[in-house]
Design an enzyme around this catalytic site. Sequence first.
Site, PDB file in Angstrom:
ATOM      1  N   SER A 103      52.541  64.982   7.468  1.00 54.11           N
ATOM      2  CA  SER A 103      51.290  64.241   7.379  1.00 54.11           C
ATOM      3  C   SER A 103      50.883  64.084   5.910  1.00 54.11           C
ATOM      4  O   SER A 103      51.628  63.505   5.125  1.00 54.11           O
ATOM      5  CB  SER A 103      50.219  64.962   8.218  1.00 54.11           C
ATOM      6  OG  SER A 103      49.128  64.120   8.492  1.00 54.11           O
ATOM      7  N   ASP A 233      52.770  59.616  18.426  1.00 54.01           N
ATOM      8  CA  ASP A 233      51.842  60.085  17.390  1.00 54.01           C
ATOM      9  C   ASP A 233      50.553  59.268  17.424  1.00 54.01           C
ATOM     10  O   ASP A 233      50.574  58.062  17.173  1.00 54.01           O
ATOM     11  CB  ASP A 233      52.502  59.955  16.010  1.00 54.01           C
ATOM     12  CG  ASP A 233      51.735  60.688  14.911  1.00 54.01           C
ATOM     13  OD1 ASP A 233      50.494  60.806  15.024  1.00 54.01           O
ATOM     14  OD2 ASP A 233      52.367  61.130  13.948  1.00 54.01           O
ATOM     15  N   HIS A 261      52.020  64.261  16.949  1.00 52.84           N
ATOM     16  CA  HIS A 261      51.905  64.322  15.492  1.00 52.84           C
ATOM     17  C   HIS A 261      52.566  65.572  14.889  1.00 52.84           C
ATOM     18  O   HIS A 261      52.690  65.667  13.671  1.00 52.84           O
ATOM     19  CB  HIS A 261      50.429  64.281  15.088  1.00 52.84           C
ATOM     20  CG  HIS A 261      50.207  64.107  13.617  1.00 52.84           C
ATOM     21  ND1 HIS A 261      50.727  63.045  12.900  1.00 52.84           N
ATOM     22  CD2 HIS A 261      49.539  64.880  12.701  1.00 52.84           C
ATOM     23  CE1 HIS A 261      50.378  63.148  11.628  1.00 52.84           C
ATOM     24  NE2 HIS A 261      49.667  64.257  11.483  1.00 52.84           N
TER      25      HIS A 261
END
Length: 310
Positions: A103, A233, A261
């Site tokens: 991320s 995601d 995610h």
Amino acid sequence: MTLETYSLVLHGQRVRLREYRPAADTCDEAVVLVHGIAGSAETWQPVLDRCPALGRRVLALDLPGHGGSDAPRADYGLGAMASIVRDVLAVSGVRHATVAGHSLGGGIAMQFAYQFPEMCDRLVLVGSAGLGTEVSPVLRAASLPGASAVLALAVNRATLALARLARGLGGSLKTETRELARHFGSLADPARRRAFLSIAGSLMDLRGQRASAAEKLYLAESVPLLLVWGARDPLIPVAHGRRTAALLPGSRLVVQENAKHFPHVADPDGFCLLLNEFLTGTEPARLTLDDVAARLAGDAKPPAGKLSSG
């Protein structure tokens, strides 16, 4: 082999670190794991538990304002965070690293490759930020005025206690849902909430992510790149990974169909298998500043209406 948790003091601030050292460390590089916004090195614990399969040194740090690291009133931009990763590696005796980022950590990993190309052997981007505009409305809202007050009301000791009670009555959460809840639960701490809002405000607005590495990806064409994404995601769409893989034909994209995610948490065995295959099946980049300068010069063009003199 050992797995240790300890703290370094860098620039007067404490940085929490988890490190795995194999019994016989014959490799001259390490793997550094960089977590995402509101997270910590704990998100990588399922990977750290499987480090013996990798057979090399692995470090996972808590970024400033996250986990067990200090949360100063400081610069939380990508450049500052990439510099902290470099500093941790430098004082740990690491001169070359495969940088894996999840991320926000993916954005930091790409920034690291840009700022310190001579140290970056490979890149692993997991559900990475910085590769497209689209992002969850929840994250976009964090850039709005008044977000601090809303978060303080939504995430605090009382609401966390209620959430724990509800989980106790209704059963355990699924693995990725629990991981996401732990991330957002960290925002009950005012200092970590301040860091979160600083990062969100610097990288996003209501239209989505402002920071993009797309225009600089050509500089990393010779750096082995593995992209790992969850097909479902909800925060950063898998389309970002597909576009990036198309821009860099030498890269590898793996989409985990049952993951969201946190693919490294949803299927740590599968993730570590991919990581090991990537490490053993690719040669480290080992770029020099001259290599980067040559690539920049090849892309540079004189202003419109002017001719180069050479």
